[in-house]
Structures are given as C-alpha cells and as structure tokens.
Design an enzyme around this catalytic site. Structure first.
Site, PDB file in Angstrom:
ATOM      1  N   TYR A 125       0.648  -1.355   0.162  1.00 13.78           N
ATOM      2  CA  TYR A 125       0.207   0.063  -0.349  1.00 13.78           C
ATOM      3  C   TYR A 125       0.610   1.482  -0.204  1.00 13.78           C
ATOM      4  O   TYR A 125       0.238   2.573  -0.712  1.00 13.78           O
ATOM      5  CB  TYR A 125      -1.025   0.177   1.183  1.00 13.78           C
ATOM      6  CG  TYR A 125      -2.252  -0.149   1.044  1.00 13.78           C
ATOM      7  CD1 TYR A 125      -3.079  -0.527  -0.065  1.00 13.78           C
ATOM      8  CD2 TYR A 125      -2.641  -2.075   1.245  1.00 13.78           C
ATOM      9  CE1 TYR A 125      -4.174  -0.552  -0.487  1.00 13.78           C
ATOM     10  CE2 TYR A 125      -3.522  -2.840   1.484  1.00 13.78           C
ATOM     11  CZ  TYR A 125      -5.114  -2.544   0.466  1.00 13.78           C
ATOM     12  OH  TYR A 125      -5.635  -3.041   0.059  1.00 13.78           O
ATOM     13  N   GLU A 211      -3.558 -31.083   7.940  1.00 12.52           N
ATOM     14  CA  GLU A 211      -3.427 -30.160   6.728  1.00 12.52           C
ATOM     15  C   GLU A 211      -3.989 -28.952   6.693  1.00 12.52           C
ATOM     16  O   GLU A 211      -3.909 -27.417   6.620  1.00 12.52           O
ATOM     17  CB  GLU A 211      -3.918 -31.065   5.587  1.00 12.52           C
ATOM     18  CG  GLU A 211      -3.792 -30.222   4.376  1.00 12.52           C
ATOM     19  CD  GLU A 211      -3.654 -31.508   3.360  1.00 12.52           C
ATOM     20  OE1 GLU A 211      -4.083 -30.972   2.276  1.00 12.52           O
ATOM     21  OE2 GLU A 211      -3.955 -32.329   3.251  1.00 12.52           O
ATOM     22  N   ASP A 264      -4.287 -35.136   3.686  1.00 11.61           N
ATOM     23  CA  ASP A 264      -5.332 -35.866   2.992  1.00 11.61           C
ATOM     24  C   ASP A 264      -4.171 -36.997   2.424  1.00 11.61           C
ATOM     25  O   ASP A 264      -3.341 -37.388   2.257  1.00 11.61           O
ATOM     26  CB  ASP A 264      -5.956 -35.067   2.368  1.00 11.61           C
ATOM     27  CG  ASP A 264      -6.922 -34.282   2.406  1.00 11.61           C
ATOM     28  OD1 ASP A 264      -7.833 -34.882   3.051  1.00 11.61           O
ATOM     29  OD2 ASP A 264      -7.200 -33.198   1.662  1.00 11.61           O
TER      30      ASP A 264
END
Length: 383
Positions: A125, A211, A264
């Site tokens: 910014y 995860e 996973d």
C-alpha cells in the site's frame, strides 16, 4: 492415561537422541550487517552506472532444484553457489521488476535503520500503482531475503499469519501479551512474530499438524486436545505460510515432543507434510529455521484405505495432475530415505485413488476422533 502415551514417550526419547545440535535457529543478524549488505547492492549498481553499464541485480533462482541439496538433519538447503536470475534495468522484460526491487530495498533499508517494522501489506500500500499486486511484493521480499541470506524478520518485514493453534500451550508475545491456547472451541491465530515469542509453557505430549482447516475445526469441536491430551494442534490451512512453519519449529526446539502430520491421502497432502518436514524449494535458503525433520506421517495413509475398508464411494480417482505430482514426489531427494513412504506412494499409484481425511466419516461420523486417531497414537501407527 500414561499407558496411552507409552509409544509416544518412547519416540520422544528416540528423537532427542538423534536430533542434531549444530544448527542455530532464530539467531538474529546484526542490523548494521543488513544495512551494509543493502549498501553493497546499491554501490554495485552505482558502480555500473559510473562505467556506463546497465545496472543488474542477481538473485538466486528459488525455483530450480539444481540450486538445492538435501541434508537429512535439516532438509532442502540452498547451495552456497547458486544459479542466479539476472534482473536488468535496460531489458523491457525485467525493467519493471528492477524498479520493484529498488523501491522495496529502499523501504527495507529505512525500516532497519529506524528499527521499525512493516507488514508486506504495508509495503504494497505504500505504492499500489507501482506494485500492482500483493503477490509482487511477497515474491520480491522473499527474493531479497534470499539474496542477502537473512530472514524476513531481519529485514524488519512481517507477514500476516494464516495458521491457527490450539491446545496445552501458553506463551508471551514480544510485547508482553500473554496468549493462552487452552480453549476447547476457539483457536488462536499463529503469531506474526514467532521469533519474539518467549516463556512457552506446555505439558503437551505431542504436536498434531493438521493440513486442512475443516479437519482442524472438527477436532476442536470434538474436544480432541482434552480427550487425547495434553497435546497441541496447529494448522496452516493448506500449504503453510512461513509463520506457521516457524511456529512448528519453535515448538520442537522448546518442547522436544513428537510432531505428527495429519494430511489428506493424496499427492498434495503428502507434499504439504514434506514442506513441514523438509522445507520447500522456494524457501530452501531459510531451511534451518523452518523445518522439523522429525515430523512423522500419521495419516491418512494409502494403506489405511485398504486396511479400514473405506467405502469406494468415498474414494476419488487420481487426476492427471495428481499422477504428475506423485511422480514428482517420488523423485524428491528425501524419499529414498523413507522406504515406507515410498511404498505408500507406490500403492497410491497402483490403486489410482486418493481420499480426503473426511472420507473416514463414510465409516462412521465420529470415526476420526473416536477410533482412527486414538488407535494411531496409542499403538504407534505412524511412518
């Protein structure tokens, strides 16, 4: 309760006997040295101009496997002599990036000189028209960190954390704020200034790296830390940001308890676990403070799918992208050190299926917290 952790306690003793002690983590680089390095870069550009040559900036290539080596005690380490990318001010393809570098070097120099800090968002910014996107700033700050071989913290640049933590843990932030992570239902955001954390107090027997945020929230809702505690849970909500990785390393350095990864059962989950354990290609220059090579693969293992007879309707066929990622993982330098991991990945290749942690709900709604995790932790079902 103590019998429940017998296998974890045995693992803790084993890990303590193997963990290397010659890597200093979190050591601060002198601010004056950082200033001198930046001045050296600018001086080189000025010298080129005085010779009527086009100034260039050389940055180690953070996306080349040729630039890293593998150390079993640390992970992926950037080589001292790295192949560099050249950013030229007289090349239309890189002139804009050259301007970005100079601007951010100027901002960092002022931050270090004044002993003040800014976030990457603050830097963006400061000149949105020049930078165009936040990603531009993120990439260049990491490039500068790599080029100077210092951490972002030493550059006085902080990043917003995306991770959350919960469990048997209390600590003080650098400004003296006390943080208590014991709440059963509400997790605490990972600190944006992990290096400044002090006075860590915990009776945790292990750290569980989760995860996905959805799984993390499910474990929170089921009061997992109390039922299987004392323990600490942390999630990076997918691919972990640097602060989450720093926090996992901080917990290991301080508590010396086993760290388990629950991801996973797919190639991308395995890669995320490898990032916590051995680091990432892009951040290999900072591996010594970001990796925990003792991380164990708790689940979801491809062999679990067969052993538990997960219903076929809960399994997902591997896509071509999955197959490519799996082949890539099998070629990673650290996989040869883990024959059991290799067998699991080869089993995934053979079966041509993957599964999310949520697939266990197809067996029973509370199977993950009532059966799967307790048995894994109690009987040493990790790799």
């Amino acid at each position: 309760m103590m019998e429940q952790f017998a296998e974890i306690d045995r693992l803790r003793v084993e890990l303590l006997s193997k963990e290397p002690t010659d890597h200093v983590v979190g050591e601060e680089t002198d601010s004056q040295e950082v200033l001198r390095q930046i001045e050296g870069v600018i001086q080189g550009l000025v010298t080129s101009l005085s010779k009527e040559e086009a100034p260039v900036i050389k940055v180690p290539n953070r996306s080349s496997w040729a630039n890293v080596s593998f150390d079993n005690d640390v992970g992926l380490l950037m080589s001292a002599e790295s192949i560099c990318s050249t950013i030229r001010c007289d090349d239309p393809m890189s002139a804009t990036r050259f301007a970005h570098f100079i601007k951010i070097l100027e901002i960092i120099y002022k931050l270090v000189q004044s002993n003040s800090y800014a976030t990457k968002r603050d830097i963006y910014y400061s000149d949105t028209k020049l930078f165009v996107s936040q990603r531009t700033v993120d990439r260049i700050v990491d490039d500068i960190s790599c080029m100077l071989r210092v951490s972002r913290r030493n550059l006085h640049v902080l990043a917003t954390s995306s991770g959350f933590i919960s469990g048997d843990l209390c600590y003080l932030e650098e400004d003296g704020t006390k943080v208590d992570c014991h709440s059963c239902s509400i997790a605490v955001p990972v600190s944006p200034n992990v290096v400044g954390i002090r006075n860590i107090v915990s009776s945790a027997k292990f750290v569980l790296i989760v995860e996905k945020d959805a799984t993390f929230q499910r474990l929170l809702d089921d009061d997992f830390c109390s039922k299987m505690g004392p323990c600490i849970m942390i999630t990076g909500k997918g691919v972990p940001d640097v602060n989450t990785r720093l926090m996992v390393r901080k917990l290991w350095d301080t508590l010396h308890v086993p760290s388990f990864a629950l991801v996973d059962g797919d190639p991308y989950g395995i890669e995320i676990m490898c990032i916590y354990k051995y680091g990432s290609l892009a951040m290999s220059f900072e591996a010594c403070s970001l990796t925990v090579p003792s991380v164990m693969w708790l689940g979801l293992l491809p062999s679990d799918l067969q052993r538990l007879r997960v219903p076929e309707k809960a399994l997902i066929p591997l896509t071509q992208a999955d197959k490519s990622k799996l082949s890539s993982l099998l070629k990673r330098p650290y996989i040869s050190n883990h024959p059991a991991w290799q067998r699991e990945m080869e089993l995934m290749q053979e079966d041509k299926v993957k599964a999310e942690i949520q697939s266990l709900t197809a067996i029973a709604p509370d199977f993950l917290t009532r059966v799967y995790l307790p048995n894994k932790l109690r009987y040493g079902g990790w790799l």
